[in-house]
Design a protein around this motif. Structure first.
Motif, mmCIF file in Angstrom:
data_model
loop_
_atom_site.group_PDB
_atom_site.id
_atom_site.type_symbol
_atom_site.label_atom_id
_atom_site.label_comp_id
_atom_site.label_asym_id
_atom_site.label_seq_id
_atom_site.Cartn_x
_atom_site.Cartn_y
_atom_site.Cartn_z
ATOM 1 N N MET A 284 -48.764 -27.304 -5.081
ATOM 2 C CA MET A 284 -49.086 -26.532 -4.484
ATOM 3 C C MET A 284 -48.766 -27.762 -2.976
ATOM 4 O O MET A 284 -49.022 -27.101 -2.074
ATOM 5 C CB MET A 284 -50.837 -27.201 -4.691
ATOM 6 C CG MET A 284 -51.622 -27.146 -5.927
ATOM 7 S SD MET A 284 -51.514 -25.026 -5.812
ATOM 8 C CE MET A 284 -50.285 -24.912 -6.547
ATOM 9 N N ASP A 285 -48.952 -29.007 -2.534
ATOM 10 C CA ASP A 285 -48.541 -29.442 -1.652
ATOM 11 C C ASP A 285 -47.210 -28.884 -0.740
ATOM 12 O O ASP A 285 -46.616 -28.343 0.574
ATOM 13 C CB ASP A 285 -47.753 -30.992 -1.982
ATOM 14 C CG ASP A 285 -48.820 -31.866 -1.768
ATOM 15 O OD1 ASP A 285 -50.609 -31.043 -1.622
ATOM 16 O OD2 ASP A 285 -49.294 -32.479 -2.461
ATOM 17 N N ALA A 286 -45.761 -28.390 -1.742
ATOM 18 C CA ALA A 286 -44.722 -27.645 -1.415
ATOM 19 C C ALA A 286 -45.299 -26.494 -1.133
ATOM 20 O O ALA A 286 -44.836 -25.861 -0.143
ATOM 21 C CB ALA A 286 -43.832 -27.392 -2.892
ATOM 22 N N LEU A 287 -45.950 -25.712 -1.941
ATOM 23 C CA LEU A 287 -46.454 -24.146 -1.627
ATOM 24 C C LEU A 287 -47.217 -24.373 0.007
ATOM 25 O O LEU A 287 -47.433 -23.289 0.739
ATOM 26 C CB LEU A 287 -47.346 -23.635 -2.193
ATOM 27 C CG LEU A 287 -46.160 -23.086 -3.620
ATOM 28 C CD1 LEU A 287 -47.636 -22.619 -4.453
ATOM 29 C CD2 LEU A 287 -45.478 -22.352 -3.728
ATOM 30 N N LYS A 288 -47.982 -25.087 0.476
ATOM 31 C CA LYS A 288 -48.659 -24.624 1.705
ATOM 32 C C LYS A 288 -47.450 -25.596 2.919
ATOM 33 O O LYS A 288 -47.819 -24.785 4.203
ATOM 34 C CB LYS A 288 -49.285 -26.349 1.816
ATOM 35 C CG LYS A 288 -50.700 -26.370 1.153
ATOM 36 C CD LYS A 288 -50.815 -27.797 0.712
ATOM 37 C CE LYS A 288 -52.712 -27.524 0.667
ATOM 38 N NZ LYS A 288 -53.623 -28.993 0.108
ATOM 39 N N LYS A 289 -46.248 -25.924 2.511
ATOM 40 C CA LYS A 289 -45.412 -26.162 3.343
ATOM 41 C C LYS A 289 -44.462 -25.463 3.843
ATOM 42 O O LYS A 289 -43.278 -24.952 4.829
ATOM 43 C CB LYS A 289 -44.550 -27.607 3.190
ATOM 44 C CG LYS A 289 -45.130 -28.865 3.669
ATOM 45 C CD LYS A 289 -45.440 -29.293 4.728
ATOM 46 C CE LYS A 289 -46.140 -30.343 5.544
ATOM 47 N NZ LYS A 289 -46.123 -30.091 6.854
ATOM 48 N N CYS A 290 -44.076 -24.340 2.581
ATOM 49 C CA CYS A 290 -43.447 -23.421 2.472
ATOM 50 C C CYS A 290 -42.688 -22.785 1.402
ATOM 51 O O CYS A 290 -42.093 -22.097 0.191
ATOM 52 C CB CYS A 290 -41.369 -23.852 3.066
ATOM 53 S SG CYS A 290 -41.236 -25.943 1.361
ATOM 54 N N ASP A 291 -44.354 -21.763 1.532
ATOM 55 C CA ASP A 291 -44.516 -20.667 0.268
ATOM 56 C C ASP A 291 -43.909 -19.841 0.356
ATOM 57 O O ASP A 291 -43.450 -18.926 -1.076
ATOM 58 C CB ASP A 291 -45.618 -20.048 0.387
ATOM 59 C CG ASP A 291 -46.490 -19.476 2.412
ATOM 60 O OD1 ASP A 291 -45.899 -19.720 2.994
ATOM 61 O OD2 ASP A 291 -47.213 -18.334 2.043
ATOM 62 N N HIS A 292 -43.184 -19.091 1.221
ATOM 63 C CA HIS A 292 -42.117 -18.277 0.913
ATOM 64 C C HIS A 292 -40.283 -18.790 1.564
ATOM 65 O O HIS A 292 -38.971 -17.509 1.031
ATOM 66 C CB HIS A 292 -41.798 -17.719 2.369
ATOM 67 C CG HIS A 292 -43.248 -16.756 2.285
ATOM 68 N ND1 HIS A 292 -43.630 -15.421 1.089
ATOM 69 C CD2 HIS A 292 -43.511 -16.599 3.452
ATOM 70 C CE1 HIS A 292 -44.674 -15.012 1.572
ATOM 71 N NE2 HIS A 292 -45.476 -15.479 2.768
ATOM 72 N N ASP A 293 -39.903 -20.041 0.506
ATOM 73 C CA ASP A 293 -38.780 -20.121 0.522
ATOM 74 C C ASP A 293 -38.735 -20.562 -1.023
ATOM 75 O O ASP A 293 -39.148 -20.667 -2.167
ATOM 76 C CB ASP A 293 -38.886 -21.911 0.476
ATOM 77 C CG ASP A 293 -37.402 -22.384 0.625
ATOM 78 O OD1 ASP A 293 -36.821 -22.729 -0.798
ATOM 79 O OD2 ASP A 293 -36.977 -23.060 1.568
ATOM 80 N N HIS A 295 -36.257 -21.678 -2.900
ATOM 81 C CA HIS A 295 -36.653 -22.814 -3.744
ATOM 82 C C HIS A 295 -37.840 -22.568 -4.849
ATOM 83 O O HIS A 295 -37.864 -23.693 -5.575
ATOM 84 C CB HIS A 295 -35.784 -23.902 -3.530
ATOM 85 C CG HIS A 295 -34.238 -23.632 -2.398
ATOM 86 N ND1 HIS A 295 -33.694 -22.872 -1.643
ATOM 87 C CD2 HIS A 295 -32.756 -23.800 -3.061
ATOM 88 C CE1 HIS A 295 -32.658 -22.906 -1.325
ATOM 89 N NE2 HIS A 295 -32.012 -23.059 -2.894
ATOM 90 N N VAL A 296 -38.873 -23.717 -3.694
ATOM 91 C CA VAL A 296 -40.005 -24.070 -3.879
ATOM 92 C C VAL A 296 -40.369 -22.755 -5.065
ATOM 93 O O VAL A 296 -41.089 -22.952 -6.379
ATOM 94 C CB VAL A 296 -40.821 -23.515 -3.444
ATOM 95 C CG1 VAL A 296 -42.331 -24.446 -3.296
ATOM 96 C CG2 VAL A 296 -40.549 -25.077 -1.719
ATOM 97 N N ILE A 297 -40.564 -21.403 -4.528
ATOM 98 C CA ILE A 297 -40.438 -20.894 -5.567
ATOM 99 C C ILE A 297 -40.052 -20.744 -6.792
ATOM 100 O O ILE A 297 -40.598 -20.088 -8.093
ATOM 101 C CB ILE A 297 -40.233 -19.423 -5.334
ATOM 102 C CG1 ILE A 297 -41.400 -18.511 -3.924
ATOM 103 C CG2 ILE A 297 -41.393 -17.743 -6.330
ATOM 104 C CD1 ILE A 297 -42.403 -19.097 -4.015
ATOM 105 N N ALA A 298 -38.840 -20.732 -7.716
ATOM 106 C CA ALA A 298 -38.361 -21.358 -8.110
ATOM 107 C C ALA A 298 -38.593 -22.320 -9.390
ATOM 108 O O ALA A 298 -38.712 -22.528 -10.794
ATOM 109 C CB ALA A 298 -36.509 -20.998 -7.943
ATOM 110 N N ALA A 299 -39.034 -23.356 -8.696
ATOM 111 C CA ALA A 299 -39.253 -24.662 -9.147
ATOM 112 C C ALA A 299 -40.738 -24.316 -9.485
ATOM 113 O O ALA A 299 -41.211 -24.671 -10.767
ATOM 114 C CB ALA A 299 -39.809 -25.709 -7.654
ATOM 115 N N MET A 300 -42.044 -23.106 -8.559
ATOM 116 C CA MET A 300 -42.930 -23.328 -9.244
ATOM 117 C C MET A 300 -43.294 -22.335 -10.526
ATOM 118 O O MET A 300 -44.177 -22.561 -11.276
ATOM 119 C CB MET A 300 -43.626 -22.195 -8.321
ATOM 120 C CG MET A 300 -44.162 -22.795 -7.024
ATOM 121 S SD MET A 300 -45.690 -24.481 -7.992
ATOM 122 C CE MET A 300 -46.390 -22.514 -8.896
#
Length: 402
Positions: A284-293, A295-300
């Motif tokens: 959730m912290d990651a999505l707040k910082k970069c929700d269109h990245d 790498h974060v999307i794949a980690a989710m």
């Protein structure tokens, strides 16, 4: 619905046809019309349109290259070669045409033709790309002395082109000339101190030769010369994890996220580093910082997959590859997911889309696709090898956490 779709396509085709009667020399319209035919027409209709396009835009490299590539993809190497010969006659000084012609011959197992083309390109004052491709041919053919000679000559003319230095150090490492490799690193980094791949490669060599302390020193120096670089921070974190220093890795990750607070690759790595009960909060912290990245999307997606939320994981994986079509690691993750959770149709769909996307990048994908033994492998083969590499990485990461 099918009728409506056909109507929309025919309307778009008619609009482009009319636009091209008004703007005959507008390259962008020819390109869009050609892409429409590629997606919704036939090979014949696209070919006819591209042949017409180059009569009006004789100097448009991209139109010639598209026509040649489509012939190649259709398996008609002779026709692709003929188009590139016409293109060369129209634009004799185009390096893009030279490189495309070389690639056609090289990929179709005509190394002598490829060599001859590159030799001519070098005689004409070829750029650094020509020297690099020349060295790649010799590497694949196993002519290591000739490869070294070409790299040395290329570096005289283009000392700031880091890829030539990287090829030179890889050659020396492969031959286990480790001291020569270090000398090449020193010279390369004097000319290319901003080259992150060179710093990362040197750090890996130092870790193998002299252990973690030396690798730390290299990565620390690299960060001083290249502040706020997420890749360098991530490399430092992973070096600690490889050596069982979880606490030091956590400290470094905290510093990294302070310095590079919007880095998707760092946030994605941080999600996987924390214990499972904390991953949801970290994500959730990651999505707040970069929700269109991506790498974060794949980690989710991986997190949802871990919790067996299959439909949601599939949605997030699809989002990741849509955001970053060119990153093969995401395609490999998506394909691995479908192999475990999807139907034959799901698997075929991801494979088909990956082949169409022709990914070139990715931490796992690029080394696999660039390996000499894989140089002529199709996208499908690279994808399957990347899936195996992901499996090994996940096993190693799980062992580090235990």
């Amino acid at each position: 619905m099918c009728y409506y779709s056909d109507y929309v396509i025919e309307t778009a085709r008619a609009i482009y046809a009319h636009a091209l009667t008004v703007f005959l020399t507008k390259k962008s319209i020819w390109l869009k019309a050609a892409q429409l035919e590629k997606s919704h027409g036939t090979r014949e209709s696209q070919d006819a349109l591209l042949r017409k396009a180059v009569t009006y835009r004789l100097q448009a490299e991209v139109l010639w290259l598209m026509g040649a590539k489509e012939k190649w993809l259709a398996g008609d190497v002779l026709a692709a070669r003929a188009i590139l010969q016409e293109a060369y006659a129209a634009i004799p000084n185009s390096e893009e045409i030279w490189i495309a012609t070389f690639k056609l011959e090289f990929e179709n197992h005509e190394p002598e033709r490829a060599r001859m083309l590159l030799a001519k390109a070098r005689e004409r004052g070829g750029t650094e790309r020509v020297w690099m491709k020349s060295a790649i041919v010799e590497r694949e053919l196993g002519n290591l002395d000739e490869e070294r000679k070409l790299l040395a000559e290329g570096l005289k003319g283009f000392p700031s082109f880091f890829k030539l230095w990287l090829m030179l150090v890889q050659l020396e490492e492969w031959l286990t000339h480790l001291e020569k490799a270090k000398e090449a690193y020193d010279s390369g980094l004097k000319h290319c101190s901003k080259s992150i791949p060179l710093w990362l490669s040197l750090a890996n060599l130092e870790e193998k030769m002299n252990g973690l302390t030396k690798a730390r020193a290299v990565l620390s120096m690299a960060r001083k010369k290249n502040p706020q670089n997420p890749e360098l921070w991530l490399a430092a974190v992973r070096a600690e994890l490889r050596n069982g220093n979880k606490r030091e890795a956590d400290i470094l990750m905290a510093k990294a996220l302070q310095e590079c607070s919007n880095s998707g690759i760092l946030w994605a790595a941080s999600i996987e580093m924390v214990p499972r009960p904390q991953r949801k909060t970290k994500s959730m912290d990651a999505l707040k910082k970069c929700d269109h990245d991506p790498h974060v999307i794949a980690a989710m997606a991986k997190l949802l997959w871990l919790y067996r939320k299959v439909d949601k994981a599939r949605t997030w994986l699809n989002r990741a590859v849509t955001l970053a079509l060119d990153i093969g690691d995401f395609w490999a993750l998506y394909y691995k997911f479908e192999l475990q959770n999807g139907t034959d149709e799901d698997q075929k769909d991801v494979l088909k889309r990956c082949i169409a996307a022709e990914p070139k990048h990715g931490e796992k994908w690029k080394p696999i696709s660039k390996a000499v033994e894989n140089s002529h492998q199709p996208t499908e083969a690279i994808l399957k090898k990347a899936v195996v590499a992901l499996g090994k990485e996940e096993s190693a990461a799980e062992n580090n956490r235990q």
